[in-house]
Motif scaffolding. Structure first.
Motif, PDB file in Angstrom:
ATOM      1  N   MET A 118       1.312  -9.461  -6.236  1.00 10.06           N
ATOM      2  CA  MET A 118       1.196  -9.721  -4.810  1.00 10.06           C
ATOM      3  C   MET A 118       0.059 -10.709  -4.548  1.00 10.06           C
ATOM      4  O   MET A 118      -0.774 -10.977  -5.427  1.00 10.06           O
ATOM      5  CB  MET A 118       0.939  -8.415  -4.054  1.00 10.06           C
ATOM      6  N   ASN A 119       0.022 -11.221  -3.349  1.00  9.07           N
ATOM      7  CA  ASN A 119      -1.040 -12.167  -2.975  1.00  9.07           C
ATOM      8  C   ASN A 119      -2.373 -11.471  -2.708  1.00  9.07           C
ATOM      9  O   ASN A 119      -3.412 -12.116  -2.672  1.00  9.07           O
ATOM     10  CB  ASN A 119      -0.611 -12.975  -1.744  1.00  9.07           C
TER      11      ASN A 119
ATOM     12  N   HIS B  88      -2.883  -3.952  -2.348  1.00 11.59           N
ATOM     13  CA  HIS B  88      -2.371  -3.021  -1.334  1.00 11.59           C
ATOM     14  C   HIS B  88      -2.424  -1.617  -1.923  1.00 11.59           C
ATOM     15  O   HIS B  88      -1.916  -1.379  -3.029  1.00 11.59           O
ATOM     16  CB  HIS B  88      -0.932  -3.360  -0.930  1.00 11.59           C
TER      17      HIS B  88
ATOM     18  N   SER C 126      -1.844  -7.231   6.753  1.00  7.27           N
ATOM     19  CA  SER C 126      -1.015  -8.188   6.019  1.00  7.27           C
ATOM     20  C   SER C 126       0.278  -7.560   5.515  1.00  7.27           C
ATOM     21  O   SER C 126       0.378  -6.344   5.309  1.00  7.27           O
ATOM     22  CB  SER C 126      -1.794  -8.782   4.854  1.00  7.27           C
TER      23      SER C 126
ATOM     24  N   GLU D 132       3.860  -8.717   2.861  1.00  5.96           N
ATOM     25  CA  GLU D 132       4.436  -9.686   1.938  1.00  5.96           C
ATOM     26  C   GLU D 132       5.844  -9.277   1.544  1.00  5.96           C
ATOM     27  O   GLU D 132       6.209  -8.100   1.651  1.00  5.96           O
ATOM     28  CB  GLU D 132       3.602  -9.904   0.675  1.00  5.96           C
TER      29      GLU D 132
ATOM     30  N   TYR E  49       8.853  -9.396  -1.484  1.00  3.57           N
ATOM     31  CA  TYR E  49       9.172  -9.574  -2.895  1.00  3.57           C
ATOM     32  C   TYR E  49      10.618 -10.023  -3.023  1.00  3.57           C
ATOM     33  O   TYR E  49      11.526  -9.404  -2.461  1.00  3.57           O
ATOM     34  CB  TYR E  49       8.984  -8.268  -3.659  1.00  3.57           C
TER      35      TYR E  49
ATOM     36  N   TRP F  18       6.256 -13.189  -4.828  1.00  2.00           N
ATOM     37  CA  TRP F  18       5.845 -12.660  -3.532  1.00  2.00           C
ATOM     38  C   TRP F  18       5.463 -13.796  -2.606  1.00  2.00           C
ATOM     39  O   TRP F  18       4.830 -14.767  -3.022  1.00  2.00           O
ATOM     40  CB  TRP F  18       4.637 -11.738  -3.681  1.00  2.00           C
ATOM     41  N   THR F  19       5.841 -13.671  -1.328  1.00  2.00           N
ATOM     42  CA  THR F  19       5.421 -14.636  -0.323  1.00  2.00           C
ATOM     43  C   THR F  19       4.873 -13.876   0.878  1.00  2.00           C
ATOM     44  O   THR F  19       5.444 -12.856   1.292  1.00  2.00           O
ATOM     45  CB  THR F  19       6.588 -15.538   0.140  1.00  2.00           C
ATOM     46  N   PRO F  20       3.767 -14.365   1.455  1.00  2.00           N
ATOM     47  CA  PRO F  20       3.255 -13.716   2.672  1.00  2.00           C
ATOM     48  C   PRO F  20       4.266 -13.840   3.800  1.00  2.00           C
ATOM     49  O   PRO F  20       4.998 -14.830   3.897  1.00  2.00           O
ATOM     50  CB  PRO F  20       1.981 -14.493   2.985  1.00  2.00           C
ATOM     51  N   THR F  21       4.316 -12.833   4.644  1.00  2.00           N
ATOM     52  CA  THR F  21       5.118 -12.893   5.862  1.00  2.00           C
ATOM     53  C   THR F  21       4.194 -12.536   7.026  1.00  2.00           C
ATOM     54  O   THR F  21       2.997 -12.356   6.839  1.00  2.00           O
ATOM     55  CB  THR F  21       6.351 -11.965   5.766  1.00  2.00           C
TER      56      THR F  21
ATOM     57  N   ASN G 230       1.797 -11.113   9.788  1.00  2.00           N
ATOM     58  CA  ASN G 230       0.901  -9.961   9.824  1.00  2.00           C
ATOM     59  C   ASN G 230       1.284  -9.002  10.940  1.00  2.00           C
ATOM     60  O   ASN G 230       1.749  -9.434  12.006  1.00  2.00           O
ATOM     61  CB  ASN G 230      -0.546 -10.406  10.053  1.00  2.00           C
TER      62      ASN G 230
ATOM     63  N   GLU H 183      10.688 -13.111  10.659  1.00  2.00           N
ATOM     64  CA  GLU H 183       9.473 -12.721   9.923  1.00  2.00           C
ATOM     65  C   GLU H 183       8.299 -12.490  10.875  1.00  2.00           C
ATOM     66  O   GLU H 183       7.166 -12.874  10.606  1.00  2.00           O
ATOM     67  CB  GLU H 183       9.107 -13.752   8.852  1.00  2.00           C
TER      68      GLU H 183
END
Length: 458
Positions: free
Chosen positions: A321-322, A325, A352, A354, A356, A363-366, A368, A409
């Motif tokens: 993950m970025n 968690h 935050s 993310e 998968y 993983w990419t952030p989505t 918040n 998102e």
């Protein structure tokens, strides 16, 4: 010295173990008001890396006993097995097409929360499992005095009432509960007592039979564990992974085992790449299990993730993950991606989220969340949105709820619950409503329950 007093010390030690700690300290003050008057300096600290890891586990247990339950949810309480919102996404050909309904002339209705009948006992650290007949089995946990419960009850969404059913053979909290194909419920592990500086994890497991309302012991796990995960696999077995074995200075474990309902026995399977507690486990459409985050051996919070392959019984690392968690939720979305939301880092609760992608292992952030939160619940709704409810912020338990829309998102606020709560359970009902039960506030444990109705305007 009572349960809360003993764990006040453990929680304070954990909050002071790594800087910065201002946000978790505010969380502590909000969760257990008596600690607001307790000196934070000069208190004893568990020694060494194993001590720090145990303190992490003790913190998580106290969080449950103070009204914050683990939230490793897969659109429902973790490990509840088959449900109306199945984890495996069917192919397009599996669902017959149907005519588009005619537009309704009725105005859209807004999402609402409605109080429903209370449980017989206040609980936190319990499990809630939707049974095939439509009732919800609520099991174990801790009561308002911190005592551990063996009792169980059945909540009927139609009447809004709860009735007692048979008690377990062992009182326990932070156990897992898994619905089996024959309608029975497997409850495994958890803690059956709380000591001065330790919890006592159990290896025992038992089965609830809805037809008789009774419990019977089944085979013990190979290892006692709490803060573990339980995942129902397509072959009918149950995968239990990780957790903490309890006791002073105990560490996270990497071991995993399989329960076979046909024989009532457990067998060891491959060890995880990393030992971890307070992680999540999500069954993917291809039958593999994605395990994410949590806390690792000797205490660090984790950004790592790994995949279990039932065909080989082995684990392989997948993309990290970025960010770390711990105490997060993980929800399988209709497109096969997994949404990880919130939880905790060394700086406190997270907003935050993310995604998968199983195809790329990345993983990419989505977007918040509107509010940072830990020990919340996340429930996949029939329209594909994800409802996140309650939990703790750095200022204490929350009444707020919000919806994640995978198409944009983004997050939008939805109606607030009637009161704050953390450490609750959230169960998707056959009619599309969500039943939220129990948990706690900063001042006590709840028996109350409420229903979320998505309405037609969600």
């Amino acid at each position: 010295m009572n349960t809360e007093d003993r764990f006040d010390d453990l929680l304070t030690e954990r909050l002071r173990a790594d800087a910065p700690r201002e946000a978790p300290s505010r969380l502590l003050d909000a969760t257990m008001s008596r600690i607001a008057d307790t000196p934070q300096r000069g208190r004893r600290r568990l020694g060494g890396p194993a001590g720090r890891l145990f303190a992490t586990a003790a913190v998580l247990l106290l969080a449950v006993l103070a009204g914050t339950q683990l939230a490793g949810l897969i659109g429902r309480p973790a490990g509840t097995g088959p449900s109306p919102s199945a984890s495996v996404v069917p192919s397009a050909s599996a669902t017959p097409s149907s005519p588009t309904p005619a537009a309704s002339s009725s105005p859209a209705t807004a999402p609402t929360w409605t109080a429903t009948g209370s449980m017989i006992e206040a609980r936190r650290g319990h499990t809630a499992t939707l049974l095939p007949a439509g009732k919800v089995l609520i099991v174990g946990g801790a009561d308002s005095s911190g005592g551990l419960l063996a009792t169980a009850e059945l909540f009927d969404p139609i009447s809004g009432s709860s009735t007692a059913t048979g008690s377990m053979t062992t009182p326990r909290t932070i156990q897992t509960a898994t619905l089996l194909p024959d309608g029975r419920v497997l409850v495994a592990g958890g803690a059956d007592s709380i000591g001065e500086i330790s919890v006592h994890a159990v290896a025992s497991a038992e089965l609830y039979d809805p037809s008789s309302g009774s419990w019977t012991a089944t085979g013990n796990m190979i290892e006692a564990r709490t803060f573990h995960t339980a995942t129902f696999l397509p072959d009918g077995k149950v995968l239990v992974a990780g957790g903490n074995i309890g006791g002073p200075g105990s560490d996270a474990v990497a071991s995993a085992e399989l329960y076979d309902p046909s024989s009532g026995s457990w067998t060891a399977t491959g060890n995880m790449v990393e030992a971890r507690i307070n992680h999540t486990a999500t069954l993917l459409p291809d039958g593999k299990v994605l395990v994410v985050g949590g806390s690792g051996s000797q205490g660090p919070q984790l950004a790592s993730a790994e995949l279990y392959d039932p065909s080989s019984g082995s684990w392989t690392a997948t993309g990290n993950m970025n960010g770390v968690h711990n105490g997060h939720t993980a929800t399988l979305l209709p497109d096969g991606e997994v949404l990880v939301v919130g939880g905790n880092s060394s700086g406190g609760p997270l907003a935050s989220a993310e995604l998968y992608d199983p195809g790329s292992g990345s993983w990419t952030p989505t977007g918040n969340m509107i509010e940072a939160r830990i020990n919340h619940t996340a429930t996949l709704l029939p329209d594909g949105k994800v409802l996140v409810v309650g939990g703790n912020s750095s200022g204490g338990p929350l009444a707020s709820a919000e919806l994640y829309d995978p198409s944009s998102e983004s997050w939008t606020a939805t109606g607030n619950m009637n009161g704050v709560r953390a450490g609750h359970t959230a169960t998707l009902l056959p009619d599309g409503k969500v039943l939220v039960v129990g948990g706690g506030t900063s001042s006590g444990t709840l028996a109350s329950a409420e229903l979320y109705d998505p309405g037609s305007g969600s």
